[in-house]
Design a protein around this motif. Sequence first.
Motif, PDB file in Angstrom:
ATOM      1  N   LYS A  35       2.176 -15.655   3.121  1.00 24.96           N
ATOM      2  CA  LYS A  35       1.403 -15.814   4.233  1.00 24.96           C
ATOM      3  C   LYS A  35       0.926 -14.356   4.693  1.00 24.96           C
ATOM      4  CE  LYS A  35       2.541 -16.726   8.367  1.00 24.96           C
ATOM      5  NZ  LYS A  35       2.974 -17.414   9.754  1.00 24.96           N
ATOM      6  N   VAL A  36       1.419 -13.345   4.623  1.00 24.76           N
ATOM      7  CA  VAL A  36       1.347 -12.243   5.061  1.00 24.76           C
ATOM      8  C   VAL A  36       0.327 -11.373   4.511  1.00 24.76           C
ATOM      9  CG1 VAL A  36       3.316 -11.904   6.613  1.00 24.76           C
ATOM     10  CG2 VAL A  36       3.331 -10.906   4.253  1.00 24.76           C
ATOM     11  N   LEU A  37       0.347 -11.835   3.241  1.00 20.97           N
ATOM     12  CA  LEU A  37      -0.620 -11.192   2.094  1.00 20.97           C
ATOM     13  C   LEU A  37      -1.916 -11.536   1.975  1.00 20.97           C
ATOM     14  CD1 LEU A  37       1.611 -10.219  -1.199  1.00 20.97           C
ATOM     15  CD2 LEU A  37       1.218  -9.229   1.039  1.00 20.97           C
ATOM     16  N   HIS A  38      -2.401 -12.579   2.819  1.00 20.28           N
ATOM     17  CA  HIS A  38      -3.529 -13.398   2.731  1.00 20.28           C
ATOM     18  C   HIS A  38      -4.620 -12.158   3.603  1.00 20.28           C
ATOM     19  CE1 HIS A  38      -3.674 -17.216   1.095  1.00 20.28           C
ATOM     20  NE2 HIS A  38      -2.277 -17.088   1.566  1.00 20.28           N
ATOM     21  N   ALA A  39      -5.899 -12.026   2.910  1.00 21.02           N
ATOM     22  CA  ALA A  39      -6.715 -10.828   3.525  1.00 21.02           C
ATOM     23  C   ALA A  39      -7.577 -11.137   4.616  1.00 21.02           C
ATOM     24  CB  ALA A  39      -7.228 -10.106   2.373  1.00 21.02           C
ATOM     25  N   LEU A  40      -7.975 -10.571   5.406  1.00 21.23           N
ATOM     26  CA  LEU A  40      -9.289 -10.485   5.821  1.00 21.23           C
ATOM     27  C   LEU A  40      -9.791  -8.919   6.548  1.00 21.23           C
ATOM     28  CD1 LEU A  40      -7.939 -11.532   9.652  1.00 21.23           C
ATOM     29  CD2 LEU A  40      -6.623 -10.896   7.940  1.00 21.23           C
ATOM     30  N   GLY A  41     -11.165  -8.946   6.522  1.00 22.96           N
ATOM     31  CA  GLY A  41     -11.460  -7.650   7.148  1.00 22.96           C
ATOM     32  C   GLY A  41     -11.190  -6.618   6.268  1.00 22.96           C
ATOM     33  N   GLY A  42     -10.763  -6.529   5.042  1.00 23.82           N
ATOM     34  CA  GLY A  42     -10.411  -5.319   4.097  1.00 23.82           C
ATOM     35  C   GLY A  42      -8.947  -5.132   3.752  1.00 23.82           C
ATOM     36  N   ARG A  43      -8.078  -5.759   4.781  1.00 22.50           N
ATOM     37  CA  ARG A  43      -6.806  -5.488   4.595  1.00 22.50           C
ATOM     38  C   ARG A  43      -5.815  -6.998   4.750  1.00 22.50           C
ATOM     39  NH1 ARG A  43      -6.985  -1.468   9.101  1.00 22.50           N
ATOM     40  NH2 ARG A  43      -7.295   0.458   8.064  1.00 22.50           N
ATOM     41  N   SER A  44      -4.840  -7.040   4.008  1.00 20.45           N
ATOM     42  CA  SER A  44      -3.701  -8.162   4.191  1.00 20.45           C
ATOM     43  C   SER A  44      -3.439  -8.091   5.651  1.00 20.45           C
ATOM     44  CB  SER A  44      -2.594  -8.105   3.289  1.00 20.45           C
ATOM     45  OG  SER A  44      -1.999  -6.985   3.682  1.00 20.45           O
ATOM     46  N   MET A  45      -2.958  -9.351   6.166  1.00 17.75           N
ATOM     47  CA  MET A  45      -2.532  -9.443   7.532  1.00 17.75           C
ATOM     48  C   MET A  45      -1.206  -8.222   7.854  1.00 17.75           C
ATOM     49  SD  MET A  45      -2.360 -13.310   8.669  1.00 17.75           S
ATOM     50  CE  MET A  45      -1.800 -14.274   7.104  1.00 17.75           C
ATOM     51  N   LEU A  46      -0.649  -8.235   6.770  1.00 19.68           N
ATOM     52  CA  LEU A  46       0.646  -7.167   6.826  1.00 19.68           C
ATOM     53  C   LEU A  46      -0.107  -5.764   6.981  1.00 19.68           C
ATOM     54  CD1 LEU A  46       3.554  -6.278   6.766  1.00 19.68           C
ATOM     55  CD2 LEU A  46       3.417  -6.335   4.050  1.00 19.68           C
ATOM     56  N   GLY A  47      -1.053  -5.714   6.161  1.00 23.35           N
ATOM     57  CA  GLY A  47      -1.947  -4.462   6.139  1.00 23.35           C
ATOM     58  C   GLY A  47      -2.473  -4.011   7.508  1.00 23.35           C
ATOM     59  N   HIS A  48      -2.837  -4.947   8.431  1.00 22.34           N
ATOM     60  CA  HIS A  48      -3.326  -4.738   9.398  1.00 22.34           C
ATOM     61  C   HIS A  48      -2.445  -4.318  10.527  1.00 22.34           C
ATOM     62  CE1 HIS A  48      -7.588  -5.758   9.080  1.00 22.34           C
ATOM     63  NE2 HIS A  48      -7.483  -6.757   8.237  1.00 22.34           N
ATOM     64  N   VAL A  49      -1.168  -4.950  10.713  1.00 25.84           N
ATOM     65  CA  VAL A  49      -0.068  -4.704  11.509  1.00 25.84           C
ATOM     66  C   VAL A  49       0.288  -3.311  11.121  1.00 25.84           C
ATOM     67  CG1 VAL A  49       2.324  -5.529  11.936  1.00 25.84           C
ATOM     68  CG2 VAL A  49       0.421  -7.313  11.526  1.00 25.84           C
ATOM     69  N   LEU A  50       0.623  -2.993  10.069  1.00 26.76           N
ATOM     70  CA  LEU A  50       0.996  -1.649   9.634  1.00 26.76           C
ATOM     71  C   LEU A  50       0.276  -0.693   9.854  1.00 26.76           C
ATOM     72  CD1 LEU A  50       2.661  -2.245   6.237  1.00 26.76           C
ATOM     73  CD2 LEU A  50       3.969  -1.761   8.108  1.00 26.76           C
ATOM     74  N   ALA A  51      -1.126  -1.080  10.033  1.00 34.20           N
ATOM     75  CA  ALA A  51      -2.311   0.022  10.463  1.00 34.20           C
ATOM     76  C   ALA A  51      -2.161   0.129  12.038  1.00 34.20           C
ATOM     77  CB  ALA A  51      -3.601  -0.455  10.022  1.00 34.20           C
ATOM     78  N   ALA A  52      -2.105  -0.864  12.610  1.00 34.55           N
ATOM     79  CA  ALA A  52      -2.137  -0.717  14.169  1.00 34.55           C
ATOM     80  C   ALA A  52      -0.901  -0.094  14.532  1.00 34.55           C
ATOM     81  CB  ALA A  52      -1.862  -2.188  14.860  1.00 34.55           C
ATOM     82  N   ALA A  53       0.559  -0.134  14.019  1.00 34.43           N
ATOM     83  CA  ALA A  53       1.762   0.504  14.377  1.00 34.43           C
ATOM     84  C   ALA A  53       1.715   1.819  13.966  1.00 34.43           C
ATOM     85  CB  ALA A  53       2.767  -0.327  13.666  1.00 34.43           C
ATOM     86  N   ALA A  54       0.848   2.429  12.636  1.00 32.71           N
ATOM     87  CA  ALA A  54       1.108   3.642  12.456  1.00 32.71           C
ATOM     88  C   ALA A  54       0.848   4.802  12.950  1.00 32.71           C
ATOM     89  CB  ALA A  54       0.226   3.579  10.987  1.00 32.71           C
TER      90      ALA A  54
END
Length: 502
Positions: A35-54
């Motif tokens: 589930k966390v690898l499904h993409a939206l807006g150019g990133r995976s869901m996991l990628g968005h979470v990591l980008a917000a926390a970075a």
Amino acid sequence: MPHVQPAAPAPAPPVAAVVVLAAGQGTRMRSSRPKVLHALGGRSMLGHVLAAAAPLGAGATVVVVGSGRDQVEQHLAQIAPTAVPVLQEEQLGSGHAAAVALAAVPDIEGAVLIVNGDSPLLTTRTLDALVAAHDAAGSVFTVLTAEVDDPTGLGRIVRDERGAPQAIIEERDATAEQRAIREVNAGVYVAAAGTLRRVLAGLATDNAQGEQYLTDALAPLVAAGAPTAAVVAEDPDDVLGCNDRRELAARRRTLNDRVLDELMRSGVTVVDPATTWVDVTVSVGPDAVLRPGTQLEGVTSIGAAAEVGPDTTLVDTEVGEGASVVRSHCLGAVIGPESTVGPFSYLRPGTRLAGDAKVGAFVEAKNVEVGEGSKVPHLSYVGDATIGRGANIGAATVFVNYDGVTKHRTTIGDHVRVGSDTMLVAPVTVGDGAYTAAGSVITSDVPPGAMAVARAPQRNVAGWVRRRRSGTPAAEAAAAAESRTAAPREDRSEPSRADSDS
């Protein structure tokens, strides 16, 4: 010898560790992909979470993996190579997952931020506010909450008369009064590492799922008199999760609306936001215009005052200032300032247009450099080539770059004129200022300033249609034309009465 003051130790980050819970199977997605690898807006869901926390600058980032472990770990290696994947072999609940993560970083002390990997709308601003409130309150456990219009299915936040959080009650366990509460748990927490370890170790499993829930960590801390807090997210959309394809589409729409709103506030014209899609990784300069049906993906960048669309898709493409791309598809291309592309062009990876160049209608280009002011106006294939300045490639020209085994390169000099329907059989060079005649097949180099003519002389076979296509409309038309041609011409040596009357 001068006295040198020792360097001051670097301040500890406000968050010692970030824990991302990404072990769930996500069965409602009906997908072989986690589930966390499904993409939206150019990133995976996991990628968005990591980008917000970075930007929080945590000393460690731990991602709890389980279902689809290999896929998630491979993805992490690409987008966040410093993150530490930790396996939760049995899916025993969010509390158990958090404990597994903390066991992987036993030396971590300080604040630990815990987030779900399927919350793609989380923003750094919301996480910053949560951590700041946690610090200001001197809390050992702080939960992020949201006020929503419809809390159905979500855990409710129960507060006392002073507004302090008392418990997180799941809907199935809530009373009718508690179900009326509109403040819900967002699934994001900040907690002191030591306190969190102790409370997680004591979580019970006496629930319908037989699992340890992270939400159950609040109540025993409150009962023990430990300082706790609950912070309401400014935008409730930030905390929305994603459990199925319908919710994925809704989150994609919300995310895109945010991106477009930010672009418009920065001076970009978006003619129709409903049909314009822009990834979070895209940059667009001021006074650029995005027309309906535009899709900008990957690391695409659009220069100031450029125009894109309608009906255009750009992936990992650079568009220079003042350039125009209309009804075209471009992948990994560079389009120079003031250049024009389209309509109906296909620019493949490695295509680079210098300033004021043109690739026109129904042109495909791949791995080609088009010089300043040069034009490929229409109906051509240009592959593996270098085109100099001020050149013109005639309609229906084909750069014949592949011999069935190897790709070869064609070089076109400055101010060359390639005639329509020319085949350039690579490897071949056309020198500066040279011309090729229309319909030529160029297999040898053309010297500068020369005219290359490579076509067979025309031969007309008289009467072929009459002999070979007798009885066809073509034969009848030819016969009629021949009879008209053969008819005696009127003797006009003396004026006719009609001529004199006129």
